[in-house]
Enzyme design. Sequence first.
Site, PDB file in Angstrom:
ATOM      1  N   LYS A   1       0.833  -1.200   0.000  1.00 25.54           N
ATOM      2  CA  LYS A   1       0.000   0.000   0.000  1.00 25.54           C
ATOM      3  C   LYS A   1       0.879   1.266   0.000  1.00 25.54           C
ATOM      4  O   LYS A   1       2.104   1.181   0.211  1.00 25.54           O
ATOM      5  CB  LYS A   1      -0.927  -0.048   1.223  1.00 25.54           C
ATOM      6  CG  LYS A   1      -1.885  -1.251   1.193  1.00 25.54           C
ATOM      7  CD  LYS A   1      -2.832  -1.245   2.390  1.00 25.54           C
ATOM      8  CE  LYS A   1      -3.773  -2.449   2.354  1.00 25.54           C
ATOM      9  NZ  LYS A   1      -4.763  -2.423   3.450  1.00 25.54           N
TER      10      LYS A   1
ATOM     11  N   TYR B   1     -12.101  -2.736  -3.487  1.00 31.46           N
ATOM     12  CA  TYR B   1     -12.650  -2.837  -2.128  1.00 31.46           C
ATOM     13  C   TYR B   1     -14.182  -2.877  -2.116  1.00 31.46           C
ATOM     14  O   TYR B   1     -14.806  -2.503  -1.122  1.00 31.46           O
ATOM     15  CB  TYR B   1     -12.144  -1.672  -1.278  1.00 31.46           C
ATOM     16  CG  TYR B   1     -10.724  -1.865  -0.767  1.00 31.46           C
ATOM     17  CD1 TYR B   1     -10.372  -3.013  -0.051  1.00 31.46           C
ATOM     18  CD2 TYR B   1      -9.746  -0.892  -0.963  1.00 31.46           C
ATOM     19  CE1 TYR B   1      -9.072  -3.196   0.429  1.00 31.46           C
ATOM     20  CE2 TYR B   1      -8.445  -1.065  -0.479  1.00 31.46           C
ATOM     21  CZ  TYR B   1      -8.123  -2.215   0.214  1.00 31.46           C
ATOM     22  OH  TYR B   1      -6.847  -2.393   0.705  1.00 31.46           O
TER      23      TYR B   1
ATOM     24  N   PHE C   1     -15.686   3.057   7.192  1.00 34.21           N
ATOM     25  CA  PHE C   1     -14.304   3.406   6.830  1.00 34.21           C
ATOM     26  C   PHE C   1     -14.063   3.393   5.312  1.00 34.21           C
ATOM     27  O   PHE C   1     -12.940   3.621   4.865  1.00 34.21           O
ATOM     28  CB  PHE C   1     -13.306   2.471   7.532  1.00 34.21           C
ATOM     29  CG  PHE C   1     -13.499   0.999   7.235  1.00 34.21           C
ATOM     30  CD1 PHE C   1     -12.927   0.411   6.109  1.00 34.21           C
ATOM     31  CD2 PHE C   1     -14.250   0.196   8.085  1.00 34.21           C
ATOM     32  CE1 PHE C   1     -13.096  -0.929   5.830  1.00 34.21           C
ATOM     33  CE2 PHE C   1     -14.426  -1.162   7.816  1.00 34.21           C
ATOM     34  CZ  PHE C   1     -13.857  -1.726   6.689  1.00 34.21           C
TER      35      PHE C   1
ATOM     36  N   ARG D   1      -1.576 -14.709   3.756  1.00 32.04           N
ATOM     37  CA  ARG D   1      -2.375 -13.992   4.772  1.00 32.04           C
ATOM     38  C   ARG D   1      -1.746 -14.190   6.153  1.00 32.04           C
ATOM     39  O   ARG D   1      -1.717 -13.272   6.969  1.00 32.04           O
ATOM     40  CB  ARG D   1      -3.825 -14.490   4.771  1.00 32.04           C
ATOM     41  CG  ARG D   1      -4.574 -14.245   3.471  1.00 32.04           C
ATOM     42  CD  ARG D   1      -5.385 -13.006   3.380  1.00 32.04           C
ATOM     43  NE  ARG D   1      -6.270 -12.731   4.465  1.00 32.04           N
ATOM     44  CZ  ARG D   1      -6.970 -11.596   4.559  1.00 32.04           C
ATOM     45  NH1 ARG D   1      -6.847 -10.660   3.613  1.00 32.04           N
ATOM     46  NH2 ARG D   1      -7.760 -11.368   5.564  1.00 32.04           N
TER      47      ARG D   1
ATOM     48  N   THR E   1      -5.526  -8.047  10.311  1.00 33.08           N
ATOM     49  CA  THR E   1      -5.841  -6.751   9.695  1.00 33.08           C
ATOM     50  C   THR E   1      -5.439  -5.572  10.574  1.00 33.08           C
ATOM     51  O   THR E   1      -4.819  -4.613  10.104  1.00 33.08           O
ATOM     52  CB  THR E   1      -7.360  -6.678   9.419  1.00 33.08           C
ATOM     53  OG1 THR E   1      -7.725  -7.789   8.597  1.00 33.08           O
ATOM     54  CG2 THR E   1      -7.744  -5.374   8.741  1.00 33.08           C
TER      55      THR E   1
ATOM     56  N   ARG F   1       2.545  -7.017   9.113  1.00 30.81           N
ATOM     57  CA  ARG F   1       1.841  -5.952   9.832  1.00 30.81           C
ATOM     58  C   ARG F   1       2.308  -5.865  11.277  1.00 30.81           C
ATOM     59  O   ARG F   1       2.411  -4.765  11.844  1.00 30.81           O
ATOM     60  CB  ARG F   1       0.336  -6.192   9.744  1.00 30.81           C
ATOM     61  CG  ARG F   1      -0.216  -5.921   8.344  1.00 30.81           C
ATOM     62  CD  ARG F   1      -1.587  -6.538   8.159  1.00 30.81           C
ATOM     63  NE  ARG F   1      -2.252  -6.099   6.938  1.00 30.81           N
ATOM     64  CZ  ARG F   1      -3.382  -6.641   6.479  1.00 30.81           C
ATOM     65  NH1 ARG F   1      -3.958  -7.634   7.146  1.00 30.81           N
ATOM     66  NH2 ARG F   1      -3.937  -6.196   5.378  1.00 30.81           N
TER      67      ARG F   1
ATOM     68  N   ASN G   1      -1.934  -0.273   7.045  1.00 28.65           N
ATOM     69  CA  ASN G   1      -1.394  -1.581   7.442  1.00 28.65           C
ATOM     70  C   ASN G   1      -0.556  -2.249   6.361  1.00 28.65           C
ATOM     71  O   ASN G   1      -0.462  -3.463   6.284  1.00 28.65           O
ATOM     72  CB  ASN G   1      -2.516  -2.491   7.972  1.00 28.65           C
ATOM     73  CG  ASN G   1      -3.580  -2.769   6.924  1.00 28.65           C
ATOM     74  OD1 ASN G   1      -3.439  -2.342   5.783  1.00 28.65           O
ATOM     75  ND2 ASN G   1      -4.616  -3.497   7.294  1.00 28.65           N
TER      76      ASN G   1
ATOM     77  N   HIS H   1      -1.835  -5.545   1.222  1.00 25.99           N
ATOM     78  CA  HIS H   1      -3.102  -6.225   0.932  1.00 25.99           C
ATOM     79  C   HIS H   1      -2.799  -7.612   0.381  1.00 25.99           C
ATOM     80  O   HIS H   1      -1.845  -7.788  -0.371  1.00 25.99           O
ATOM     81  CB  HIS H   1      -3.895  -5.448  -0.139  1.00 25.99           C
ATOM     82  CG  HIS H   1      -5.034  -6.257  -0.689  1.00 25.99           C
ATOM     83  ND1 HIS H   1      -6.262  -6.314  -0.065  1.00 25.99           N
ATOM     84  CD2 HIS H   1      -5.110  -7.102  -1.763  1.00 25.99           C
ATOM     85  CE1 HIS H   1      -7.050  -7.146  -0.735  1.00 25.99           C
ATOM     86  NE2 HIS H   1      -6.385  -7.631  -1.773  1.00 25.99           N
TER      87      HIS H   1
ATOM     88  N   GLU I   1      -9.280  -9.648  -8.280  1.00 28.16           N
ATOM     89  CA  GLU I   1      -8.311  -8.589  -7.982  1.00 28.16           C
ATOM     90  C   GLU I   1      -7.172  -8.578  -8.997  1.00 28.16           C
ATOM     91  O   GLU I   1      -6.728  -7.511  -9.430  1.00 28.16           O
ATOM     92  CB  GLU I   1      -7.780  -8.773  -6.552  1.00 28.16           C
ATOM     93  CG  GLU I   1      -8.873  -8.508  -5.505  1.00 28.16           C
ATOM     94  CD  GLU I   1      -8.500  -8.931  -4.095  1.00 28.16           C
ATOM     95  OE1 GLU I   1      -7.344  -9.342  -3.856  1.00 28.16           O
ATOM     96  OE2 GLU I   1      -9.384  -8.853  -3.214  1.00 28.16           O
TER      97      GLU I   1
HETATM   98  P1  DAT Z   1      -7.603  -7.297   5.110  1.00 27.62           P
HETATM   99  O1  DAT Z   1      -6.829  -6.167   4.463  1.00 27.62           O
HETATM  100  O2  DAT Z   1      -6.839  -7.933   6.231  1.00 27.62           O
HETATM  101  O3  DAT Z   1      -8.147  -8.293   4.118  1.00 27.62           O
HETATM  102  P2  DAT Z   1     -10.310  -6.255   5.282  1.00 27.62           P
HETATM  103  O4  DAT Z   1     -10.543  -6.821   3.920  1.00 27.62           O
HETATM  104  O5  DAT Z   1     -11.296  -6.597   6.352  1.00 27.62           O
HETATM  105  O6  DAT Z   1      -8.872  -6.625   5.842  1.00 27.62           O
HETATM  106  O7  DAT Z   1     -10.272  -4.667   5.199  1.00 27.62           O
HETATM  107  C1  DAT Z   1      -9.625  -4.027   4.109  1.00 27.62           C
HETATM  108  C2  DAT Z   1      -8.852  -2.850   4.633  1.00 27.62           C
HETATM  109  O8  DAT Z   1      -9.742  -1.878   5.165  1.00 27.62           O
HETATM  110  C3  DAT Z   1      -7.904  -3.182   5.792  1.00 27.62           C
HETATM  111  O9  DAT Z   1      -6.664  -3.670   5.339  1.00 27.62           O
HETATM  112  C4  DAT Z   1      -7.793  -1.860   6.486  1.00 27.62           C
HETATM  113  C5  DAT Z   1      -9.164  -1.242   6.306  1.00 27.62           C
HETATM  114  N1  DAT Z   1     -10.014  -1.499   7.468  1.00 27.62           N
HETATM  115  C6  DAT Z   1     -10.597  -2.674   7.806  1.00 27.62           C
HETATM  116  N2  DAT Z   1     -11.302  -2.566   8.926  1.00 27.62           N
HETATM  117  C7  DAT Z   1     -11.181  -1.267   9.317  1.00 27.62           C
HETATM  118  C8  DAT Z   1     -11.685  -0.500  10.405  1.00 27.62           C
HETATM  119  N3  DAT Z   1     -12.467  -1.043  11.329  1.00 27.62           N
HETATM  120  N4  DAT Z   1     -11.340   0.810  10.475  1.00 27.62           N
HETATM  121  C9  DAT Z   1     -10.550   1.380   9.542  1.00 27.62           C
HETATM  122  N5  DAT Z   1     -10.049   0.711   8.490  1.00 27.62           N
HETATM  123  C10 DAT Z   1     -10.353  -0.593   8.376  1.00 27.62           C
HETATM  124 MG    MG Z   2      -9.603  -8.112   2.662  1.00 30.81          MG
END
Ligand code: DAT
Ligand code: MG
Length: 147
Positions: free
Chosen positions: A9, A49, A57, A85, A91, A102, A112, A115, A126
């Site tokens: 990222k 996303y 968020f 992962r 996350t 992370r 973080n 991805h 993706e």
């Molecule tokens: P990951 O990236 O581990 O697959 P995710 O798909 O649930 O996690 O979420 C995508 C991204 O969105 C994550 O890397 C960071 C952001 N994110 C997730 N949950 C969040 C939250 N509660 N507040 C702020 N950002 C968040």
């Molecule tokens: Mg995800």
Amino acid sequence: MEKTYLMIKPDGVQRGLVGKIVQRFEEKGFQLIASKLLHMSREQAEYHYAEHKGKPFFGELVDFITSGPVFAMVWQGDNIIALSRAMMGKTNPMDAAPGTIRGDYAVHVGNNIIHGSDSVESAEREIANFFSPQELITYEIPLQKVI
Ligand code: DAT
Ligand code: MG
């Protein structure tokens, strides 16, 4: 062989972590089959996303991921989706174990670092959002036999 979409990222690119992160996946025994630095459009980010559309968020997430260049990659290897992962860590960096990407490099959930796709279906979707089929380079690595 299983493929995944991994993406460093904007925070990871700006902090100069591309080399270190690529090295982790190389050392694990995975194979890089495509990569490029790109600055994604808002449309590309919203598609990437899409599962988070409507969450509180979402706007911040799209702002962040389009705030600077990302390093987009396709990797392959047995069980790479689950294993990558695990290497990324949870996350929220607050929950990510030391030794994970992370856990070692991130502090806040928004920023973080990396991805990674979470299923075969999301990996295919993706990958197609960022790479054409011609950009995926398959090649033999004799060492694969001993991994
Ligand atoms: P990951 O990236 O581990 O697959 P995710 O798909 O649930 O996690 O979420 C995508 C991204 O969105 C994550 O890397 C960071 C952001 N994110 C997730 N949950 C969040 C939250 N509660 N507040 C702020 N950002 C968040
Ligand atoms: Mg995800």
